[in-house]
Motif scaffolding. Sequence first.
Motif, PDB file in Angstrom:
ATOM      1  N   THR A   1      12.802 -13.286 -36.789  1.00 20.54           N
ATOM      2  CA  THR A   1      11.660 -12.729 -36.067  1.00 20.54           C
ATOM      3  C   THR A   1      10.465 -13.661 -36.175  1.00 20.54           C
ATOM      4  O   THR A   1       9.777 -13.942 -35.186  1.00 20.54           O
ATOM      5  N   LEU A   2      10.206 -14.164 -37.382  1.00 20.55           N
ATOM      6  CA  LEU A   2       9.137 -15.127 -37.580  1.00 20.55           C
ATOM      7  C   LEU A   2       9.383 -16.369 -36.724  1.00 20.55           C
ATOM      8  O   LEU A   2       8.462 -16.894 -36.074  1.00 20.55           O
ATOM      9  N   ALA A   3      10.630 -16.846 -36.700  1.00 19.94           N
ATOM     10  CA  ALA A   3      10.971 -18.034 -35.914  1.00 19.94           C
ATOM     11  C   ALA A   3      10.741 -17.796 -34.425  1.00 19.94           C
ATOM     12  O   ALA A   3      10.226 -18.668 -33.709  1.00 19.94           O
ATOM     13  N   THR A   4      11.110 -16.608 -33.936  1.00 21.15           N
ATOM     14  CA  THR A   4      10.920 -16.298 -32.521  1.00 21.15           C
ATOM     15  C   THR A   4       9.445 -16.239 -32.163  1.00 21.15           C
ATOM     16  O   THR A   4       9.012 -16.789 -31.142  1.00 21.15           O
ATOM     17  N   ALA A   5       8.652 -15.569 -33.005  1.00 21.21           N
ATOM     18  CA  ALA A   5       7.211 -15.496 -32.765  1.00 21.21           C
ATOM     19  C   ALA A   5       6.591 -16.888 -32.780  1.00 21.21           C
ATOM     20  O   ALA A   5       5.708 -17.205 -31.972  1.00 21.21           O
ATOM     21  N   HIS A   6       7.054 -17.747 -33.678  1.00 20.70           N
ATOM     22  CA  HIS A   6       6.568 -19.122 -33.740  1.00 20.70           C
ATOM     23  C   HIS A   6       6.854 -19.851 -32.426  1.00 20.70           C
ATOM     24  O   HIS A   6       5.976 -20.556 -31.893  1.00 20.70           O
TER      25      HIS A   6
END
Length: 269
Positions: free
Chosen positions: A77-82
């Motif tokens: 999720t963090l990677a996608t938001a990034h």
Amino acid sequence: MRIRIVDAFTDRPFSGNPAGVLLLDSFPDDAWLQNVALEVNHAETAFAHRLPQGGAADWALRWFTPATEVAMCGHATLATAHVLHSTGVHEGPVRFATLSGVLVATPHEDGSLTLDFPTAPLTPVEVPAGAAEALGAAPRTAFDTGPNVRDLLVEVADEETVLGLTPDHKALARYSERGIIATARAEDPSRGYDFVSRCFFPNVGIDEDPVTGSAHTALAPYWSERLGRPDLTGLQASPRSGLVRTGLRGDRTLLTGHAVTVIEGELLA
């Protein structure tokens, strides 16, 4: 279509937890999603597509390990938001519709992102017979972490014990639906973290996960109660390693970290 590999919960390449990220027009069939995740062969691959304006969420998001779809994943999720913010596709907080409800990722000026996740309910359980032998250390306590996380959380003697674990991954598979979170209090908090952990998830095809956001929704309430503070920093002491800043807010847990895109390419299949 573009595919990216992003290292999450780190501010430098080749550390933290790598995730595949694909932004799609819609979700293809599940078999294709699973095949892509197997091809990427990281702990998680995230698939997202934009939702119509005016709804409860901005993007739909799903996560797949090389073996199965999962109900919750922090680092992907963090990677996608990034990816959404670094490419200019989305500005400001982003709301993801997921199997765990609507999850919000908020960007900060320093480049970090904060995820708003449900806090895992912790239920004390007896240490299962044989768990100490499978893990390679005797747990002091054991907790069920509820339906989203689906792990057995165990505290062991100290940080050195966590770092030295060499578990029997096949044997660990019998003790929870996903795996085991092993944790201990930090030996020296002046090093910048309050507790350490390692996560072993043989039942979803991951012997050791490098940095696990979802596990910190259980680690945050566990250590906040014991240390008497709502805001803590956890070190997940895998070979790649990474830091997760946690903020316990009742039934929600905030997970903050950085992410770095390390590979960008074209998926041809």
